[in-house]
Motif scaffolding. Sequence first.
Motif, mmCIF file in Angstrom:
data_model
loop_
_atom_site.group_PDB
_atom_site.id
_atom_site.type_symbol
_atom_site.label_atom_id
_atom_site.label_comp_id
_atom_site.label_asym_id
_atom_site.label_seq_id
_atom_site.Cartn_x
_atom_site.Cartn_y
_atom_site.Cartn_z
ATOM 1 N N ASN A 18 5.427 -18.559 -6.639
ATOM 2 C CA ASN A 18 6.174 -17.118 -6.244
ATOM 3 C C ASN A 18 5.239 -16.083 -7.068
ATOM 4 O OD1 ASN A 18 8.293 -18.031 -4.405
ATOM 5 N ND2 ASN A 18 8.813 -19.005 -6.460
ATOM 6 N N TYR A 19 4.894 -15.012 -6.269
ATOM 7 C CA TYR A 19 4.435 -13.716 -7.062
ATOM 8 C C TYR A 19 4.790 -12.485 -6.105
ATOM 9 C CZ TYR A 19 1.465 -10.177 -8.508
ATOM 10 O OH TYR A 19 1.004 -8.830 -9.309
ATOM 11 N N ASN A 20 5.899 -11.609 -6.700
ATOM 12 C CA ASN A 20 6.412 -10.945 -5.704
ATOM 13 C C ASN A 20 7.161 -11.481 -4.740
ATOM 14 O OD1 ASN A 20 6.144 -8.563 -7.801
ATOM 15 N ND2 ASN A 20 4.031 -8.309 -6.745
ATOM 16 N N LYS A 21 6.424 -10.935 -3.380
ATOM 17 C CA LYS A 21 7.097 -11.429 -2.348
ATOM 18 C C LYS A 21 6.060 -12.521 -1.393
ATOM 19 C CE LYS A 21 9.258 -7.205 -1.007
ATOM 20 N NZ LYS A 21 9.282 -6.070 -0.194
ATOM 21 N N LEU A 22 5.094 -12.897 -2.303
ATOM 22 C CA LEU A 22 4.203 -14.029 -1.927
ATOM 23 C C LEU A 22 4.675 -15.338 -2.404
ATOM 24 C CD1 LEU A 22 1.171 -14.882 -0.911
ATOM 25 C CD2 LEU A 22 0.632 -14.845 -3.419
ATOM 26 N N THR A 23 4.816 -16.001 -1.329
ATOM 27 C CA THR A 23 5.030 -17.473 -1.662
ATOM 28 C C THR A 23 4.052 -18.404 -0.965
ATOM 29 O OG1 THR A 23 7.390 -16.765 -1.047
ATOM 30 C CG2 THR A 23 6.864 -19.676 -0.996
ATOM 31 N N ALA A 24 3.452 -19.323 -2.217
ATOM 32 C CA ALA A 24 2.387 -20.271 -2.016
ATOM 33 C C ALA A 24 2.807 -21.655 -1.885
ATOM 34 C CB ALA A 24 1.312 -19.820 -2.671
ATOM 35 N N SER A 46 2.393 -10.676 6.912
ATOM 36 C CA SER A 46 2.898 -11.574 5.729
ATOM 37 C C SER A 46 2.191 -11.167 4.550
ATOM 38 C CB SER A 46 3.221 -12.967 6.134
ATOM 39 O OG SER A 46 3.542 -13.799 4.872
ATOM 40 N N PHE A 47 0.796 -11.342 4.358
ATOM 41 C CA PHE A 47 0.252 -11.227 3.316
ATOM 42 C C PHE A 47 0.321 -9.739 2.732
ATOM 43 C CE2 PHE A 47 -3.942 -10.210 1.254
ATOM 44 C CZ PHE A 47 -4.011 -11.095 0.432
ATOM 45 N N LEU A 48 0.194 -8.694 3.629
ATOM 46 C CA LEU A 48 0.454 -7.335 3.071
ATOM 47 C C LEU A 48 1.901 -7.083 2.446
ATOM 48 C CD1 LEU A 48 -1.212 -5.247 5.993
ATOM 49 C CD2 LEU A 48 -1.966 -5.967 3.555
ATOM 50 N N ARG A 49 2.756 -7.732 2.879
ATOM 51 C CA ARG A 49 4.118 -7.826 2.412
ATOM 52 C C ARG A 49 4.107 -8.369 1.062
ATOM 53 N NH1 ARG A 49 5.794 -9.509 7.314
ATOM 54 N NH2 ARG A 49 6.553 -7.918 8.748
ATOM 55 N N SER A 50 3.466 -9.421 0.723
ATOM 56 C CA SER A 50 3.573 -10.034 -0.685
ATOM 57 C C SER A 50 2.904 -9.113 -1.467
ATOM 58 C CB SER A 50 2.853 -11.263 -0.478
ATOM 59 O OG SER A 50 3.141 -12.260 0.480
ATOM 60 N N PHE A 51 2.086 -8.339 -1.120
ATOM 61 C CA PHE A 51 1.582 -7.325 -2.109
ATOM 62 C C PHE A 51 1.723 -5.931 -2.026
ATOM 63 C CE2 PHE A 51 -1.377 -11.256 -2.205
ATOM 64 C CZ PHE A 51 -1.496 -11.271 -3.467
ATOM 65 N N ASN A 52 2.804 -5.742 -1.516
ATOM 66 C CA ASN A 52 3.632 -4.535 -1.370
ATOM 67 C C ASN A 52 2.484 -3.583 -0.540
ATOM 68 O OD1 ASN A 52 6.221 -5.116 -2.382
ATOM 69 N ND2 ASN A 52 5.246 -4.862 -4.396
ATOM 70 N N ASN A 53 1.816 -4.034 0.443
ATOM 71 C CA ASN A 53 0.904 -3.250 1.338
ATOM 72 C C ASN A 53 -0.302 -2.452 0.428
ATOM 73 O OD1 ASN A 53 0.494 -2.780 4.079
ATOM 74 N ND2 ASN A 53 1.185 -0.598 3.876
ATOM 75 N N PHE A 54 -0.290 -3.064 -0.843
ATOM 76 C CA PHE A 54 -1.402 -2.517 -1.797
ATOM 77 C C PHE A 54 -1.204 -1.217 -1.859
ATOM 78 C CE2 PHE A 54 -3.164 -6.315 0.146
ATOM 79 C CZ PHE A 54 -3.745 -6.937 -1.117
ATOM 80 N N GLY A 55 -0.019 -0.763 -1.889
ATOM 81 C CA GLY A 55 0.171 0.716 -2.097
ATOM 82 C C GLY A 55 -0.115 1.840 -1.054
ATOM 83 N N ILE A 56 -0.567 1.429 0.219
ATOM 84 C CA ILE A 56 -0.852 2.008 1.466
ATOM 85 C C ILE A 56 0.261 2.468 2.006
ATOM 86 C CG2 ILE A 56 -2.006 2.120 3.743
ATOM 87 C CD1 ILE A 56 -3.963 -0.183 2.747
ATOM 88 N N LYS A 57 0.592 3.719 2.239
ATOM 89 C CA LYS A 57 1.582 4.302 2.837
ATOM 90 C C LYS A 57 1.528 4.898 4.153
ATOM 91 C CE LYS A 57 3.625 5.891 -1.622
ATOM 92 N NZ LYS A 57 4.005 6.899 -2.432
ATOM 93 N N SER A 58 0.272 5.012 4.686
ATOM 94 C CA SER A 58 -0.004 5.544 6.150
ATOM 95 C C SER A 58 0.442 4.338 7.194
ATOM 96 C CB SER A 58 -1.551 5.774 6.279
ATOM 97 O OG SER A 58 -2.396 4.589 6.056
ATOM 98 N N PHE A 59 0.530 3.030 6.581
ATOM 99 C CA PHE A 59 1.117 2.162 7.940
ATOM 100 C C PHE A 59 1.845 1.249 6.920
ATOM 101 C CE2 PHE A 59 -2.947 0.342 6.526
ATOM 102 C CZ PHE A 59 -2.600 -0.937 6.634
ATOM 103 N N THR A 60 2.579 0.361 7.676
ATOM 104 C CA THR A 60 3.339 -0.807 6.995
ATOM 105 C C THR A 60 2.778 -1.963 7.596
ATOM 106 O OG1 THR A 60 5.179 -0.905 8.502
ATOM 107 C CG2 THR A 60 5.182 1.011 6.739
ATOM 108 N N PRO A 61 3.393 -3.224 6.966
ATOM 109 C CA PRO A 61 3.064 -4.511 7.518
ATOM 110 C C PRO A 61 3.376 -4.634 9.111
ATOM 111 C CG PRO A 61 3.530 -4.883 5.055
ATOM 112 C CD PRO A 61 3.901 -3.422 5.659
ATOM 113 N N ASN A 62 4.611 -4.047 9.311
ATOM 114 C CA ASN A 62 5.162 -4.272 10.577
ATOM 115 C C ASN A 62 4.226 -3.494 11.573
ATOM 116 O OD1 ASN A 62 7.330 -5.320 9.500
ATOM 117 N ND2 ASN A 62 8.386 -3.490 9.239
ATOM 118 N N ASN A 63 3.214 -2.708 11.286
ATOM 119 C CA ASN A 63 2.337 -1.963 12.160
ATOM 120 C C ASN A 63 1.154 -2.867 12.609
ATOM 121 O OD1 ASN A 63 2.665 0.775 10.224
ATOM 122 N ND2 ASN A 63 3.682 0.589 12.251
#
Length: 819
Positions: A584-590, A646-663
């Motif tokens: 586990n790392y943040n929201k990443l599960t491997a 799922s990958f973007l959620r694991s890394f908090n979207n890498f700090g990008i705010k113009s879109f979310t993993p749901n997009n």
Amino acid sequence: MKETLHRIKVFFQSAGFKKYAKRFGFLILGLIALLLIACGGLSIYFNRNKAEIIAKVNTKINNNINGKFHIGDFQYKFLTGFPNFTLALKDVEIKDNQWEKHKHTLLKAQEIEVRLNIISLLQKEINIHKVLINDAQIYIYKAADGYSNSNIFKPKKKKTPENKEKPETTIDQIDLNNVRFTINNQVGHKLFDFAVASLKSKVDYDDDNWQTDLFLDTQINSLAFNTVHGSFAKQKRLKGTLKVAYSSEKQKIDVKTDGLKIGTDSFDIVAFFNIAKNNSLFGINIGTTILWQNASNLLSGNISSKLNRFNIKKPIDVNCDIKGDLNAAGDPRIVVQAIIKDNELSIPDGQLNDCNFKGIFTNNFKPKEGFTDANSAVILTRFSATYQNIPLKIPQLSINNLEKPIATGTVSSDFDVDKLNEISNEKWIQFTEGHATANLNFQFDIVDLYINKPKFLGNVNITNTSFHFIPKNVHAEKVSVQLEFTQQALLIKKIAYKHKKNTIFMEGKIDNFLNLYYDAPESMVVNWKIYCPNLDIKQFLGAIATSQKRKSNMKNRKPTISSHLRDVIEKCSVVIGIKADKMNYNKLTATNTTATVQMLNSKLVIKNGFLQTSGGNIAFNAEISPSGKNFAFGSTAQVNRVDIASFLRSFNNFGIKSFTPNNIHGKLTSNANVTGLMNRNGELITNSTHGSLNFTVTQGALVNFEPIMKVGKYAFPFRDVKNITFSDLSGDFKLRGEMVDVNKLTISSSVLNLDAKGVYSFGRGTNLALTIPLRNSKDDAKLATKAERDAVREKGIILRLVAYDDNGKMKIKRGKKEK
């Protein structure tokens, strides 16, 4: 009662009593007068025969010496020693024939009092009853060539049948007062020097044998069996009575005494001295109960200088056996045995309590190799003690070669682990529970009497211990460890480590451990194999946090075992082979995670990392090291068909705010070479990343993505810009903190095709050129090949727009990107 007293009074007043009392008084006066007449007669006899008596004494002495005998004066002492005839010899000197060469006078006395038997004297014979030597110096010297000034005395003539019945001249009693007695043996480098306050000896003869009870009160100036190493019992007062016996047949003197005082301590001594011409062996056995420091101060300087670095608090039973040859060079054979019971032993490295053992010192550890420090040893048997509450048992410990001491033995211990907290003053690790057992063969050097570089072979078992490693703020619970020390390596087995959510099973190996631990800890490599059913990366990163700074007050202090262990931990390299079922790392599960991790000081290097996550897998290499209050990292990664949302959620979207993993949806394949910062919690610090990134998304879709929806609102009002599917979504980016250089962004979708190039900012400064063909690309995905799709991609009208930052808001305008 009154009647009795009256009768006594009447008796003393009677004429009869007075008559007898008068006669008794005349008798006493007559005896005194007779004594005076006799003494006067002896005085007249001496004065009339003085020359003859002196001549006879002189002849008697000179007949028995090879040298010069000088008497300053003769005096007769009136009434002294009565009924013997007492002569006082003044300013007496005896020198051997080689005095001019060595300058050592055998005897120099202010007064020698000689008491002669009167009856023998009247018969013209000299029979010495008693000799008193006052204020004298006796110096027996033996040169390096074997010559001795004591050879002044001529050997006795063998008795013949004619003179067998004639007794030889003997001395029945000898008294010495204020006599300096010295034996200087240059052959054996021995020096015995005594300041005799009083010596009294009455000799009983049995033919040529004799024995005496000798009372002695003397100051020991030197008792050096080897002048190179110094004196035994130096400047100590010796007082007591010695039973001395001489055997003419064996030419041997035996000495025995009980309760002889040396300094403030009492000793029982048994000794012998052979005085034959070809046999000068001697032996001295000393037994006592004494304090360690007092015993040490009785030994020669080469021994006491070492022993004084130690101390035993309570008195100990000691036996010392000394054997040697008075004519041999070097030290005699010395064996000291001591019994220590329930005592406290202080050593340069600390203090041992509840101490019990038998100790033996010998300066002849290997027979026939000489009585030297190099062949000396200290042997301890049945040793048991506690060191800072840790029990120790050593069946036998040997310390060999006192020039370069090496200690060997076997130690065992059984204790609760929290007792280790008392050993370290630095408090860098704290144990709260657990139990340990140890069985180790050890060897260590002793440098300046400190334990140096101890080495062990054997095993240590620790069960269910919990500890807090303070420098890295790591807390571990219920850890079990098996350590096996071998000549080739240290094997670390069966470690079960539990910390919060992490359960870690570890095995390790350190090759060449015994040599590298002390001499080159920076070259030491700890090889770990770690298996984790569940691994939390954030907690794992805590293990490489910067250590707390150590206090500098240790500069002039000798490193302790604890401080050296900490140094080794900080300097050595660690290589870890990790396998984790789940990570586990943040929201990443491997799952199925493997990696090789190398720890160099505080740097963490990850090689050949592999994990499965989000429906795909990631292969990666990374370096992580503390940087101020954060962690600096560098990583290369190959992402293969992971679910992009799922990958973007694991890394908090890498700090990008113009879109979310749901997009966004689809399978991401990417290659990245990125550096950046993480905080102490393992969170990525926004806008800290630098490096390159290229990606491809297959089976992609863009849902409710605001920038596209803004363009589509007026450019494509009849197209479904809220749900866009992609036949091609790929990009090539360069990361510069909060800026991203978009070298290439290609979107081939069901709504439109779009190419982007320029700068995208997570904050301020976006300047992105958009190229958008206006033709409807809905059916492009039906074309069979990419070449066919590329051929129709830019047909028709092309709209060129610029997405730019306007006071923190994203705006779109027509035109080309400004430089």
